[in-house]
Design an enzyme around this catalytic site. Structure first.
Site, mmCIF file in Angstrom:
data_model
loop_
_atom_site.group_PDB
_atom_site.id
_atom_site.type_symbol
_atom_site.label_atom_id
_atom_site.label_comp_id
_atom_site.label_asym_id
_atom_site.label_seq_id
_atom_site.Cartn_x
_atom_site.Cartn_y
_atom_site.Cartn_z
ATOM 1 N N ASP A 1 0.860 -1.187 0.000
ATOM 2 C CA ASP A 1 0.000 0.000 0.000
ATOM 3 C C ASP A 1 0.898 1.239 0.000
ATOM 4 O O ASP A 1 1.010 1.942 0.999
ATOM 5 C CB ASP A 1 -0.907 -0.044 1.243
ATOM 6 N N LYS A 2 1.519 1.489 -1.121
ATOM 7 C CA LYS A 2 2.547 2.534 -1.199
ATOM 8 C C LYS A 2 1.986 3.924 -0.877
ATOM 9 O O LYS A 2 2.675 4.766 -0.316
ATOM 10 C CB LYS A 2 3.172 2.558 -2.592
ATOM 11 N N SER B 1 6.898 2.577 0.324
ATOM 12 C CA SER B 1 7.739 3.738 0.589
ATOM 13 C C SER B 1 7.171 4.984 -0.082
ATOM 14 O O SER B 1 6.737 4.922 -1.239
ATOM 15 C CB SER B 1 9.137 3.514 0.037
ATOM 16 N N ASN C 1 10.186 -7.606 -8.334
ATOM 17 C CA ASN C 1 9.671 -6.277 -8.661
ATOM 18 C C ASN C 1 10.810 -5.306 -8.879
ATOM 19 O O ASN C 1 11.879 -5.430 -8.289
ATOM 20 C CB ASN C 1 8.713 -5.778 -7.566
ATOM 21 N N PHE D 1 10.188 2.866 -6.495
ATOM 22 C CA PHE D 1 9.557 3.918 -5.681
ATOM 23 C C PHE D 1 8.561 4.771 -6.473
ATOM 24 O O PHE D 1 8.685 6.006 -6.519
ATOM 25 C CB PHE D 1 10.622 4.844 -5.067
ATOM 26 N N ASN E 1 14.176 3.524 4.714
ATOM 27 C CA ASN E 1 14.402 2.405 3.794
ATOM 28 C C ASN E 1 15.620 2.696 2.920
ATOM 29 O O ASN E 1 15.543 3.494 1.993
ATOM 30 C CB ASN E 1 13.152 2.183 2.945
ATOM 31 N N SER F 1 17.281 0.071 1.497
ATOM 32 C CA SER F 1 17.609 -1.272 1.019
ATOM 33 C C SER F 1 16.844 -1.730 -0.206
ATOM 34 O O SER F 1 16.975 -2.875 -0.609
ATOM 35 C CB SER F 1 17.392 -2.271 2.160
ATOM 36 N N SER F 2 16.024 -0.857 -0.816
ATOM 37 C CA SER F 2 15.351 -1.276 -2.043
ATOM 38 C C SER F 2 16.368 -1.328 -3.177
ATOM 39 O O SER F 2 17.170 -0.397 -3.320
ATOM 40 C CB SER F 2 14.230 -0.299 -2.405
ATOM 41 N N ASN G 1 15.941 -1.015 -6.335
ATOM 42 C CA ASN G 1 15.517 -0.428 -7.607
ATOM 43 C C ASN G 1 15.721 1.076 -7.745
ATOM 44 O O ASN G 1 15.251 1.681 -8.697
ATOM 45 C CB ASN G 1 14.050 -0.789 -7.861
ATOM 46 N N THR G 2 16.395 1.677 -6.759
ATOM 47 C CA THR G 2 16.766 3.087 -6.874
ATOM 48 C C THR G 2 18.292 3.133 -6.899
ATOM 49 O O THR G 2 18.923 2.694 -5.926
ATOM 50 C CB THR G 2 16.202 3.899 -5.682
ATOM 51 N N LYS H 1 15.412 -0.212 7.624
ATOM 52 C CA LYS H 1 15.152 -1.452 6.873
ATOM 53 C C LYS H 1 16.374 -1.822 6.050
ATOM 54 O O LYS H 1 16.872 -1.006 5.261
ATOM 55 C CB LYS H 1 13.928 -1.278 5.972
ATOM 56 N N ASN I 1 14.616 -6.538 3.230
ATOM 57 C CA ASN I 1 14.030 -6.150 1.950
ATOM 58 C C ASN I 1 14.175 -7.323 0.957
ATOM 59 O O ASN I 1 14.589 -8.415 1.345
ATOM 60 C CB ASN I 1 14.723 -4.881 1.441
HETATM 61 C C1 FMN Z 1 5.926 -5.484 -5.388
HETATM 62 C C2 FMN Z 1 6.748 -5.162 -4.193
HETATM 63 C C3 FMN Z 1 6.994 -3.833 -3.862
HETATM 64 C C4 FMN Z 1 7.760 -3.507 -2.741
HETATM 65 N N1 FMN Z 1 7.970 -2.198 -2.419
HETATM 66 C C5 FMN Z 1 8.638 -1.886 -1.284
HETATM 67 C C6 FMN Z 1 8.801 -0.532 -0.892
HETATM 68 O O1 FMN Z 1 8.306 0.392 -1.524
HETATM 69 N N2 FMN Z 1 9.522 -0.284 0.233
HETATM 70 C C7 FMN Z 1 10.070 -1.283 0.995
HETATM 71 O O2 FMN Z 1 10.692 -1.003 2.022
HETATM 72 N N3 FMN Z 1 9.913 -2.579 0.643
HETATM 73 C C8 FMN Z 1 9.216 -2.894 -0.461
HETATM 74 N N4 FMN Z 1 9.042 -4.220 -0.804
HETATM 75 C C9 FMN Z 1 9.665 -5.276 0.012
HETATM 76 C C10 FMN Z 1 8.681 -5.873 1.040
HETATM 77 O O3 FMN Z 1 8.292 -4.907 1.971
HETATM 78 C C11 FMN Z 1 9.321 -7.070 1.777
HETATM 79 O O4 FMN Z 1 10.450 -6.593 2.471
HETATM 80 C C12 FMN Z 1 9.747 -8.189 0.830
HETATM 81 O O5 FMN Z 1 8.792 -8.354 -0.191
HETATM 82 C C13 FMN Z 1 9.917 -9.521 1.546
HETATM 83 O O6 FMN Z 1 8.703 -9.986 2.062
HETATM 84 P P1 FMN Z 1 7.828 -11.146 1.356
HETATM 85 O O7 FMN Z 1 8.764 -12.248 1.006
HETATM 86 O O8 FMN Z 1 6.784 -11.504 2.362
HETATM 87 O O9 FMN Z 1 7.243 -10.521 0.141
HETATM 88 C C14 FMN Z 1 8.294 -4.547 -1.932
HETATM 89 C C15 FMN Z 1 8.033 -5.882 -2.256
HETATM 90 C C16 FMN Z 1 7.266 -6.203 -3.366
HETATM 91 C C17 FMN Z 1 7.005 -7.650 -3.690
#
Ligand code: FMN
Length: 394
Positions: free
Chosen positions: A101-102, A122, A147, A151, A209, A211-212, A214-215, A250, A281
Site C-alpha cells: 500500500d505505497k 515507501s 519487482n 519507488f 528504507n 535497502s530497495s 531499484n533506486t 530497513k 528487503n
Molecule cells: C511489489 C513489491 C513492492 C515492494 N515495495 C517496497 C517498498 O516500496 N519499500 C520497501 O521497504 N519494501 C518494499 N518491498 C519489500 C517488502 O516490503 C518485503 O520486504 C519483501 O517483499 C519480503 O517480504 P515477502 O517475502 O513476504 O514478500 C516490496 C516488495 C514487493 C514484492
C-alpha cells in the site's frame, strides 16, 4: 414445431447457464465471506493470475481493500498473540510489509482482514512515477515475486492527507510509514529527515528504507559513514519534535558480514541508536533452484525463495545487537511455522507481502491461528518466550 423445440432448448440452456453462473457467484461469495483459505489459494488467486497482469491484479487488490469490499475477519486475536514493541501494544504480530500500500489507500481494509499493523510506503518527498512497466513478475512455480517498481509514489503531501484522515478515524490501529528518497534527489539524508518531520507527528513508527534494489545507489547508503549521516540527520529532525516517534531502519538480505557489522556498530552507538530494524528487503540474488521463466528479470526477489536468507540475516542482526534492538522479520513467510522460525531467530514482529499474492487475504488468519495454536500446544504463554529463543538454546 422444430423451431419451437429448438427455441425452448436454447432457453433451457440459457437458464441453466444463468443458474450455474449465479450459483458460482453465490458459492464464491460464501467462500469469500467465510475466509475460505483453500478456495482462495486454489481457485480465486490462480484465476486472477490467469486473467490479470501482475500489476493490474495488485491494483485491483488495493482498490478492493480501499473500498472495504472484503468482510471483516471473524478471527478474534487470542491474548497469547499480543505483544508490546516500540512502546506500542500489538494485538497480533502480523503486519503488511511496505510496498503493498505505497500511497496509504488501503490501510482500513488491511486492518479489516486482520493485520496487527500496517506499514504504508515507501513514500518519497515529491511524487514520482517509478520505472516503466512491466515491473512486477510472478514466479508462480517458485511462489516468488520479482519487482522493480523503483519507488512509484504520490509523494508526501498526498500521502500525508490520507494518513491524517486514517489516523483520525482509527487512532488505536497501528500505522507505520516507510520513507524513501526521490530518484534524482542529491541529498538522501534531507529526504529522510523531511519524511520524519512530515509524518513524525502522526505515524506510530517510521522506517528509513535504504535497502530497495531499484533506486540507483540506494543500498550503498547502508555503508557506515552514509548511515551515520542519514540516521544522525533523521534523529536530529526528531529531536526538534515534541513526540518521539520510533524510527526503524530497513536493511537488505544481501549484506556481507562486514556490512552487517558496520551497520550494527552504528546502530549500537548511542548517538545513532534507532528503535528497530526491519530485516529484510528483497534480494538481488537468484537461488539456483528457481524454475520460473521470469527469474532473469532484474529487480528484487521476494517470497519463498527469500525465506531462508532473510531468517539468517535476522539471526545475525539479533546476535550483533545482543537482542536489544527489536527486529521486524520479513521475507518468505507463508504460514505459522514460517512465522515461528522468524521469531525464534530474533524477530519481535513479522510482516508479509508475497504470500498475499499467492494465498490471498485468508493467509493473515492462517498465520495467526497456526501461530497461536502451536504456542498453546507447546505451552508457550507469550510471544516474548519465542522471540530470539534459538539464541538461548545454544
Ligand atoms: C511489489 C513489491 C513492492 C515492494 N515495495 C517496497 C517498498 O516500496 N519499500 C520497501 O521497504 N519494501 C518494499 N518491498 C519489500 C517488502 O516490503 C518485503 O520486504 C519483501 O517483499 C519480503 O517480504 P515477502 O517475502 O513476504 O514478500 C516490496 C516488495 C514487493 C514484492
Amino acid at each position: 414445431m422444430t423451431m419451437v423445440i429448438k427455441r425452448s432448448a436454447a432457453t433451457k440452456l440459457r437458464n441453466l447457464l444463468a443458474l450455474s453462473g449465479a450459483g458460482t457467484v453465490v458459492f464464491t461469495g460464501i467462500c469469500v465471506y467465510k475466509e475460505n483459505a483453500k478456495f482462495y489459494s486454489s481457485v480465486i488467486m490462480p484465476t486472477m493470475h490467469k486473467i490479470l497482469e501482475p500489476e493490474t491484479a495488485h491494483n485491483l487488490a488495493v482498490t478492493t481493500l480501499e473500498r472495504r469490499l472484503l468482510p471483516k475477519s471473524k478471527f478474534k486475536d487470542p491474548e497469547n498473540l499480543s505483544v508490546n514493541v516500540f512502546g506500542l501494544k500489538f494485538s497480533n504480530p502480523v503486519g503488511i510489509a511496505a510496498g503493498f500500500d505505497k500511497d496509504a489507500r488501503a490501510a482500513c481494509g488491511l486492518w479489516d482482514i486482520g493485520f496487527g499493523f500496517v506499514e504504508v510506503g515507501s513514500v518519497t518527498p515529491r511524487p514520482q512515477p517509478g520505472n516503466d512497466q512491466p515491473r512486477l513478475f510472478r514466479l508462480s512455480e517458485d511462489q516468488g515475486v520479482i519487482n522493480r517498481f523503483g519507488f512509484n509514489s504520490e509523494g508526501h503531501d498526498v500521502v500525508l492527507a490520507r494518513v491524517k484522515a486514517i489516523k483520525a478515524a482509527n487512532p488505536k490501529a497501528i500505522l507505520g510509514v516507510n520513507l524513501g528518497k526521490n530518484r534524482t534527489s542529491p541529498d538522501a539524508a534531507q529526504d529522510y529527515a523531511q519524511g520524519v518531520k512530515v509524518f513524525g507527528p502522526l505515524a506510530d513508527y517510521l522506517v528509513i528504507n535504504v535497502s530497495s534494489p531499484n533506486t540507483p545507489g540506494l543500498r550503498s547508503l547502508q555503508g557506515r559513514e552514509e548511515l551515520k549521516k542519514i540516521i544522525g540527520t533523521a534523529l536530529e529532525a526528531r529531536s526538534q519534535m515534541t513526540r518521539k516517534v520510533p524510527i526503524l531502519l530497513k536493511v537488505a538480505p544481501d549484506l556481507s558480514e562486514d556490512d552487517r557489522e558496520d551497520i550494527a556498530l552504528v546502530v549500537n552507538t548511542k548517538e545513532w541508536q534507532i528503535d528497530g530494524l526491519i530485516v529484510s528487503n528483497t534480494t538481488t540474488s537468484r537461488p539456483k533452484n528457481l524454475e520460473s521463466k521470469w527469474q532473469a528479470e532484474s529487480g528484487g526477489l521476494s517470497g519463498r525463495p527469500l525465506r531462508e536468507k532473510s531468517t539468517q540475516t535476522i539471526r545475525e542482526f539479533y546476535k550483533l545487537t545482543q537482542g536489544k534492538i527489536p527486529i521486524i522479520g520479513v521475507g518468505g513467510i507463508f504460514n505459522g511455522s514460517d512465522a515461528i522460525e522468524k521469531m525464534q531467530a530474533g524477530a519481535s514482529l513479522i510482516q508479509i507481502y508475497s504470500a498475499m499474492a499467492f494465498e490471498g487475504p485468508p493467509v493473515v488468519t492462517t498465520i495467526k491461528a497456526e501461530l497461536s495454536r502451536a504456542m498453546a500446544h507447546n505451552q508457550v504463554d507469550s510471544l516474548v518466550e519465542l522471540i530470539g529463543s534459538d539464541h538461548r538454546m545454544q
